[in-house]
Design a protein around this motif. Structure first.
Motif, PDB file in Angstrom:
ATOM      1  N   SER A 415     -80.619  87.408  30.156  1.00 27.82           N
ATOM      2  CA  SER A 415     -79.275  86.869  30.246  1.00 27.82           C
ATOM      3  C   SER A 415     -78.302  87.948  30.678  1.00 27.82           C
ATOM      4  O   SER A 415     -78.527  89.126  30.475  1.00 27.82           O
ATOM      5  N   ALA A 416     -77.214  87.498  31.260  1.00 32.17           N
ATOM      6  CA  ALA A 416     -76.228  88.442  31.762  1.00 32.17           C
ATOM      7  C   ALA A 416     -75.586  89.194  30.613  1.00 32.17           C
ATOM      8  O   ALA A 416     -75.513  88.709  29.497  1.00 32.17           O
TER       9      ALA A 416
ATOM     10  N   TYR B 154     -77.842  81.445  28.930  1.00 33.01           N
ATOM     11  CA  TYR B 154     -79.135  81.379  28.265  1.00 33.01           C
ATOM     12  C   TYR B 154     -79.080  80.368  27.125  1.00 33.01           C
ATOM     13  O   TYR B 154     -79.947  79.521  26.979  1.00 33.01           O
ATOM     14  N   ASP B 259     -81.714  72.989  36.398  1.00 36.95           N
ATOM     15  CA  ASP B 259     -81.015  74.228  36.097  1.00 36.95           C
ATOM     16  C   ASP B 259     -80.578  74.877  37.401  1.00 36.95           C
ATOM     17  O   ASP B 259     -81.398  75.347  38.180  1.00 36.95           O
ATOM     18  N   THR B 293     -72.446  82.758  35.420  1.00 37.23           N
ATOM     19  CA  THR B 293     -72.729  84.184  35.449  1.00 37.23           C
ATOM     20  C   THR B 293     -72.912  84.696  36.861  1.00 37.23           C
ATOM     21  O   THR B 293     -72.692  85.861  37.142  1.00 37.23           O
ATOM     22  N   LYS B 294     -73.351  83.828  37.732  1.00 38.94           N
ATOM     23  CA  LYS B 294     -73.735  84.297  39.052  1.00 38.94           C
ATOM     24  C   LYS B 294     -72.602  84.135  40.052  1.00 38.94           C
ATOM     25  O   LYS B 294     -71.800  85.026  40.208  1.00 38.94           O
TER      26      LYS B 294
END
Ligand SMILES: Cc1ncc(COP(=O)(O)O)c(C=O)c1O
Lengths: 621, 459
Positions: A415-416, B154, B259, B293-294
Motif C-alpha cells: 500500500s502507498a 488497501y 479493482d 493513490t495513483k
C-alpha cells in the motif's frame, strides 16, 4: 495469455542456460562444448529451478517454435559429459514436478458429481443468485441517516452541516491538539509545498520519505523501543502485524474484549485462538494452562504462542492488568502483542500509554521505566490517527521484527505510504508530548482532571434519579438475553467491578477511572422503559416483552440525536458491525471521549444533556 | 529453492548466525526460517534496490537521499547527499503529485479553513460534508448512482469484500490479484476459487463446474458469486478482458468486483478507466473500486456502484466504523484533481484532458520503443505500466544499480510480488514526462540492456 507467459519464461530460461545460442536460432552455430561450460561450476540456481518450473513447458515450447529437439538432446549429452550427476538431479526434479502436478489434478475433482454438459447448462439456467447485499433495514436506515455530518474543522467545538455549533465529545483528540492548531496548519502548508499530498508509491518503491523515517525514529524514541514501523492506516496496522507473525500454525490467547481490528487480524492469521474473559487474569491463567496442554499434544516443533490484548480497551474503557500479564507471559512462555492505540496519548505521566501508566514516572521518583517495560512487550501497536491527529498507526518491536515487517507486513508492502502532511502532524504532536516542558504534559494533567470531573458528574446522575425509576429488577435484561436470538449476551456484566450500582439509577458507567473513553449504558430498568416509550413512537412493537439489540441501538441513537439537536453536544452512540463482531458484540452505549480541551462548563453541559435526554425519553415530557 | 538447501547447510556449518531462528528457551522462533529465507539469503544482497528513501515530490523526477552500507546492506546510513533522478517508478500517472498548481492551492486553502485530520471514525462523528461532496463527485465522474470513499486503498478492498459476501458466497478471483483483494476474500469467510490469470476460458470452466456442483459437501446452490478482477494488473501491465467477463456475467449471473487501482484516471479517452477503454457500460460492473493513490496523487480508495450496495458500505464498511476517516487535505487533493480531470475549473481549462492525452501518448511511445529495441516487454500497449522481464533475480540489483548510476529511478520487482524467476523491472510512465525524458531513459535502458543481455526478443 498465461501459457504464452510461461513459454516466455521457458524461453528466457533456455536463453540463460544456453548462453547466446538461442538468439541466433541457428543450431549449426551452436557449440556443444560451450553449453557444457555453461552448466559448469557456478551452476547458477536459476537453471535448476528452471528445470522444475519450466519442465512441462519444455515440450510445448519445442512444439511452438519448432526448435530442433536434437539441440536439446545434444545439449544434454554435452552437459552429461561434464557433469553427469547434475543431469541426473535435474531429471529427478523434472520427474518429481510432473508427478506433483498430476497428483494435484487428480485430487481436485474427487468430490464432484459427474454431469453432462447439458445438465450443467440447465443448472446454470436454473440458478438464481441472491442479491449481494440485503437492502438496509428500517433501523439501519435510521442509523445511517442519523450519523452527524461535520462541516469544517475538527476540535472540541465543531460546526454541523445544519450550522449548529456543538461541543464535541466523540473525538479521540484527548489532548486537544486539534483545536486552534494554527502552528500545525502552517507546518502542514509548508509540508504540502515541499512534498505534495500523496507519495504515489508504496514505501518499498520510492514511497519512503525522509519525514517517514523521522517519524519512525521519533515513535521508537517516545515508546522506548528499538525500532518502529509506520502503517498508513489505523486498521491496516493490526490487520497486517498479527498475520505477519502468527500464521496458521500459531496459537493465540486473546482477551475477549479486544476491538474489532484485532479480532479481524487474528482471524486473518488463521491461527488457533483461545479467548479468555475480558481482563480476567485468573481466567487467563486457566486458559494458558489448558492451551499449553493442548500444545504439548501437537506433534512437531513448538508453535509460536501469543497473548493478544489491548492496553486501554476501546470498547469498554478498561485498562489491562499489564504487570500480571507480563508475569504470566513469562511463566507460560508466551509473547505479547499489545495494542495500545487508544491508550497512547492519554495514559501515563508523559502519555506513553498503558506502559507509562504502570511503569512510567511516578510522583516524586523521577524514574521512567517505560523503555524497560517496552522491551518486555514483543510487539507493541499504537495509532497515530487518534491522539496524534495524523493518520495511520505504528508497530514497535525489535529491529529484526521490524525488518521482517518491511517485507511481510501486507499493509506496508502493498500500500502507498502515508501522506507527508499527516506524518509531520503526528510527528509534531509526539514532540509536544515528549518534551519535558512541552505543553503536552500540561494537557495530560488537564485531561486527567477532566476525566475525573466527568465521571464524578456522571455518577451524580444516578444519585439524582434514583427514585425516578420504579423498580423492576434487572431480571429483564437476563430474560432478554435468554429469549431473543437477535440480542447478545451481556458482555458488560462480566465486568461488574467497573460499574456503578447496576440496579439503581438510570445509567451504568463503564470503564476504568482513568480512561478518557467512557461508555455509558442505560440500566436494564431504564432501557425497558425507553424501549417501551419508543415503541409508542413507532418502529418498535410496544407489546413485546423482551427487546432486541436493535431496539437498544435505536434507543441509543435516539438519545444521541436528542443530545445533539436539543443540547448541542456531539456524543456518538457506539456503532459496531454487529454481525461480524465476535459474539457477543459490545453492548450499545453512548461513547463519551474526554479531551483536555474541554472546559468545566462544557463537561457540565454534556452531562446535563445526557441526563435530561434520558429523562425526557423515559418520562416523555 | 537452492537458497533453501544452502540454508540447511548453513545451519550446520555456521550455527551462530542462525540463533534468531532457533528455538530458544521454550519460545518458538518468531520468524520461521522459511519465511525469512528470502529476506536473509537474497533480499539483503539486493536490498539497496528497494526502500530507497526520497524527499520532496515524487513527480517526473525525484530527489533520492543517498545512502551507503558498510556491511553488505545489513544496515544503511544516509550520507546526507541528494540526487535528483528521472522518476520511472512512482504511480504518478497523471502527474498530480505536485507541490504547486491548482491542486496544491486547493489543498492549501482547505488546510487553512478546515485543518488537517479528524481523529474520528467516520460513523462515530468523523463524517464531513466534504467527504459526501467528494463521493457525489466520484459517482458523477463514473456515471453511477453513488460512491463511498475510504481512507486507504488497501483497506478499501480488504474491508469491503467481507461485507459483500457471507457463507454460501463464492468468490472467484484472478490468480494474480493484489494482496488487498486476497486479504479481503480471506477475511470474508466465503469460499474462494481461483482462475488462471486473464484466462476467461478458465473462468468459464470454473463457473460451470462450481455452479453445477454447488457448495462443497452439501451441494446446495450458491447464494451468489462474486468475480474479483483488476482493471489493470500492475505487475503485468495487462488489462483484464472486461468485455468477455461482462458477457459471461450475463450468462452466469455473477457479480463483478473490478479493482481499478491503476486504471482509473490513466486509461480511457477521458480517464474513466477500463470500462471506458473497452466501451463497457459502467452499470454492468456491480462494484467499481479504485484508489486515489495513483492517478490522483492522494491516498485512499472508493467504491462506486448501485445505491443499495453503496449505502450498505457506507454504514458498515469496517474502515468507516473502526478507523480514521479521510482527512481534509487528502479530500481536497482528490476533489481538485477530479475537477481537473472533468475539466471543470475555469482557470485551468484543458489541463486535465491534456494530461490524460499526454499519458496515453507517452505510454504508447515508450512501449513500442522498448519492443523495437528488442526487449521482452509484458502487457498491453497503452498501459502506463510497462514491465520488462529480467527473469533472473540476479539481474535485479545489477539493473537497478546501473540504471540509477544513469540517474533513472525504476522499480524492480520479484518475490513476493511475482514468482521468483520472473523478476522484472517496471516502468511507470507519467504525464509529467516529456518526450526528451523518455528518449533519455530509452537510450540508457538500451545500453544497460546490452550489457545485461536483456534483449531476448531481438530478431
Ligand atoms: C490493484 C490494487 N489494489 C489496491 C491497491 C492498494 O492501494 P493503496 O496503495 O491506496 O493502499 C493497489 C496498490 O498497489 C493495487 O495495485
Amino acid at each position: 495469455m498465461n501459457t504464452n507467459f510461461k513459454a516466455l519464461i521457458a524461453l528466457a530460461i533456455l536463453n540463460e542456460v544456453l548462453g547466446s545460442g538461442l538468439e541466433d536460432e541457428n543450431p549449426a552455430l551452436f557449440q556443444t562444448q560451450d553449453a557444457g561450460k555453461n552448466w559448469g561450476a557456478a551452476g547458477s540456481s536459476e537453471s535448476a529451478s528452471a528445470g522444475v518450473e519450466g519442465s512441462t513447458n519444455y515440450k510445448s515450447l519445442v512444439k511452438i517454435i519448432g526448435f530442433p529437439f536434437r539441440l536439446f538432446m545434444r545439449y544434454i549429452r554435452g552437459s552429461y559429459k561434464n557433469d553427469p550427476f547434475r543431469t541426473f538431479l535435474e531429471l529427478c526434479l523434472v520427474v518429481f514436478f510432473v508427478w506433483y502436478v498430476s497428483r494435484q489434478k487428480y485430487k481436485m475433482n474427487q468430490n464432484d458429481i459427474k454431469l453432462t454438459e447439458k445438465e450443467i447448462d440447465e443448472l446454470v439456467q436454473e440458478w438464481k443468485p441472491e442479491p449481494l447485499v440485503p437492502g438496509l433495514s428500517k433501523t439501519e436506515r435510521l442509523i445511517l441517516d442519523s450519523i452527524p455530518v461535520i462541516d469544517g474543522q475538527n476540535g472540541v467545538e465543531v460546526r454541523l452541516k445544519n450550522g449548529d455549533m456543538v461541543d464535541n465529545f466523540s473525538n479521540y483528540d484527548y489532548l486537544g491538539f486539534m483545536s486552534n492548531n494554527e502552528k500545525a496548519r502552517e507546518k502542514a502548508v509548508k509540508t504540502l509545498r515541499n512534498y505534495g499530498v500523496g507519495a504515489c508509491g508504496p514505501p518499498g518503491f520510492y514511497g519512503t520519505l525522509d519525514v517517514h523515517m523521522e517519524l519512525e525514529k521519533k515513535v521508537a524514541e517516545f515508546m522506548g523501543a528499538e525500532a518502529a514501523i509506520i502503517y498508513s492506516q489505523g486498521m491496516a496496522t493490526g490487520l497486517s502485524v498479527i498475520p505477519c507473525f502468527s500464521k496458521r500454525d500459531g496459537v493465540i490467547v486473546a482477551d475477549s474484549g479486544v476491538n474489532f481490528v484485532l479480532q479481524q487480524g487474528i482471524q486473518l492469521s488463521r491461527s488457533k485462538v483461545f479467548w479468555y474473559k475480558h481482563n480476567d487474569m485468573e481466567d487467563l491463567e486457566n486458559v494458558l494452562t489448558t492451551t499449553n496442554k493442548y500444545i504439548s499434544k501437537i506433534k512437531g516443533p513448538t508453535p509460536k504462542k501469543f497473548i493478544v490484548t489491548e492496553g486501554l480497551f476501546t470498547d469498554t474503557g478498561s485498562i489491562v492488568n499489564l504487570p500480571k500479564i507480563l508475569e504470566l507471559k513469562k511463566k507460560y512462555k508466551y509473547r505479547l502483542i499489545l495494542d495500545d492505540s487508544a491508550g497512547i496519548g492519554a495514559l501515563g505521566a508523559r502519555g506513553a500509554g498503558v506502559l507509562d501508566y504502570y511503569y512510567g514516572e511516578k510522583e516524586g521518583n523521577g524514574k521512567d521505566g517505560v523503555a524497560e517495560a517496552t522491551k518486555e512487550v514483543e510487539i507493541l501497536l499504537g495509532s497515530l490517527w487518534q491522539a496524534f491527529g495524523g493518520s495511520g498507526g505504528f508497530c514497535c518491536a525489535a529491529k529484526e521484527l521490524i525488518g521482517h515487517q518491511r517485507l511481510s507486513g501486507l499493509g506496508y508492502v502493498f500500500s502507498a505510504s502515508m501522506p507527508a502532511i499527516m506524518a509531520v502532524t503526528a510527528s509534531d504532536a509526539i514532540s509536544r508530548l515528549a518534551e519535558r516542558d512541552g505543553d503536552g504534559r500540561l494537557a495530560l494533567r488537564k485531561l486527567n482532571e477532566n476525566i475525573s470531573y466527568m465521571r464524578q458528574l456522571l455518577e451524580e446522575i444516578n444519585n439524582n434519579n434514583n427514585k425516578s425509576i420504579n423498580g423492576y429488577a434487572s431480571e429483564e435484561k437476563r430474560l432478554r438475553n435468554k429469549d431473543s436470538n437477535v440480542s447478545s449476551i451481556s458482555s458488560v456484566s462480566t465486568n461488574n467491578d467497573n460499574f456503578t450500582d447496576r440496579d439503581s439509577g438510570i445509567i451504568e458507567i463503564e470503564g476504568d477511572d482513568n480512561s478518557p473513553i467512557i461508555h455509558v449504558h442505560l440500566t436494564p430498568n431504564c432501557m425497558r422503559q425507553a424501549v417501551q416509550k419508543l415503541g409508542g413512537n413507532g418502529g418498535i412493537n410496544s407489546t413485546q416483552q423482551f427487546w432486541t439489540r436493535q431496539d437498544e441501538e435505536l434507543v441509543m441513537m435516539q438519545l444521541a440525536s436528542e443530545i445533539q439537536t436539543t443540547y448541542k453536544v456531539l456524543v456518538c452512540s457506539s456503532l459496531y458491525v454487529v454481525e461480524r463482531e465476535k459474539e457477543p458484540a459490545p453492548e450499545p452505549s453512548l461513547r463519551i471521549i474526554v479531551s483536555a480541551g474541554h472546559s468545566k462548563h462544557q463537561i457540565i453541559k454534556c452531562v446535563e444533556a445526557i441526563e435530561n435526554s434520558i429523562n425526557k425519553l423515559i418520562n416523555n415530557y | 529453492m537452492f537458497a533453501h538447501i544452502r540454508d540447511r547447510f548453513g545451519k550446520i556449518f555456521y550455527p551462530e548466525e542462525y540463533t534468531s531462528l532457533k528455538e530458544v528457551d521454550g519460545y518458538a522462533p518468531l520468524i520461521t526460517d522459511f519465511e525469512s529465507l528470502w529476506n536473509r539469503r537474497l533480499y539483503t544482497r539486493i536490498s539497496d534496490a528497494f526502500n530507497r528513501p526520497i524527499t520532496g515530490v515524487a513527480g517526473g523526477s525525484v530527489a533520492l537521499l543517498e545512502r551507503e552500507s558498510k556491511d553488505y546492506n545489513r544496515t544503511f546510513r544516509l550520507t546526507g547527499g541528494k540526487k535528483t533522478v528521472l522518476n520511472l517508478a512512482s504511480y504518478n500517472y497523471l502527474g498530480f503529485a505536485q507541490s504547486e498548481g491548482y491542486c496544491a492551492d486547493t489543498v492549501e486553502d482547505s488546510l487553512r479553513t478546515n485543518g488537517i485530520g479528524m481523529s474520528m471514525p467516520r460513523n462515530q462523528g468523523g463524517q464531513t460534508k466534504k467527504q459526501i461532496e467528494v463521493e457525489k463527485m466520484v459517482a458523477r465522474y463514473l456515471g453511477v448512482d453513488d460512491a463511498v470513499v475510504v481512507s486507504m486503498g488497501y483497506a478499501t478492498n480488504s474491508t469491503v469484500i467481507p461485507l459483500l459476501t457471507s457463507k454460501g458466497t463464492l468468490i472467484i478471483s484472478d490468480e494474480l490479484n493484489h494482496s488487498s483483494l486476497v486479504s479481503g476474500a480471506r477475511m470474508s469467510g466465503a469460499t474462494i476459487a481461483v482462475f488462471k490469470h486473464g484466462d476467461t476460458k478458465d473462468l468459464e470452466a470454473v463457473l460451470r463446474r462450481r455452479i453445477s456442483q454447488g457448495q462443497p459437501r452439501t451441494h446446495r446452490p450458491w447464494r451468489n458469486i462474486l468475480v474479483v478482477v483488476e482493471g489493470l494488473y500492475s505487475m503485468e501491465g495487462e488489462f483484464c478482458d472486461l468485455v468477455e467477463i461482462v458477457r459471461l456475467k450475463k450468462q452466469y449471473k455473477f457479480n463483478i468486483y473490478l479493482d481499478e487501482a491503476h486504471s482509473i484516471g490513466a486509461i480511457g479517452k477521458t480517464g474513466r478507466g477500463v470500462c471506458e477503454y473497452f466501451g463497457v457500460d459502467f452499470k454492468d460492473v456491480d462494484i467499481l473500486m479504485g484508489t486515489f493513490t495513483k492517478s490522483f496523487g492522494a491516498v485512499g480508495g472508493y467504491i462506486a456502484g448501485r445505491k443499495d450496495i453503496i449505502e450498505h458500505m457506507r454504514l458498515s464498511c469496517y474502515s468507516n466504523m473502526y478507523t480514521e476517516c479521510m482527512p481534509y487535505p487528502v479530500l481536497a487533493q482528490v476533489e481538485s484533481s477530479l475537477q481537473l480531470m472533468m475539466d471543470e475549473v475555469p482557470d485551468w481549462v484543458g489541463d486535465g484532458p491534456a494530461r490524460i492525452r499526454q499519458l496515453a501518448e507517452n505510454s504508447e511511445y515508450f512501449f513500442h520503443r522498448l519492443i523495437e529495441l528488442g526487449f521482452l516487454v509484458l502487457g498491453s500497449p497503452g498501459s502506463p505500466v510497462v514491465p520488462l522481464l529480467l527473469f533472473n533475480p540476479g539481474k535485479i540489483p545489477a539493473f537497478s544499480r546501473m540504471i540509477l548510476e544513469r540517474n533513472i529511478a525504476v522499480v524492480v520487482v520479484s518475490y513476493p510480488a511475482t514468482p521468483i524467476i520472473a523478476a522484472r523491472v517496471r516502468f511507470c510512465i507519467s504525464a509529467s514526462h516529456s518526450r526528451e525524458d523518455l528518449d533519455y531513459a530509452l537510450e540508457q535502458i538500451d545500453e544497460v540492456g546490452d550489457l545485461l543481455n536483456l534483449k531476448l526478443a531481438k530478431k
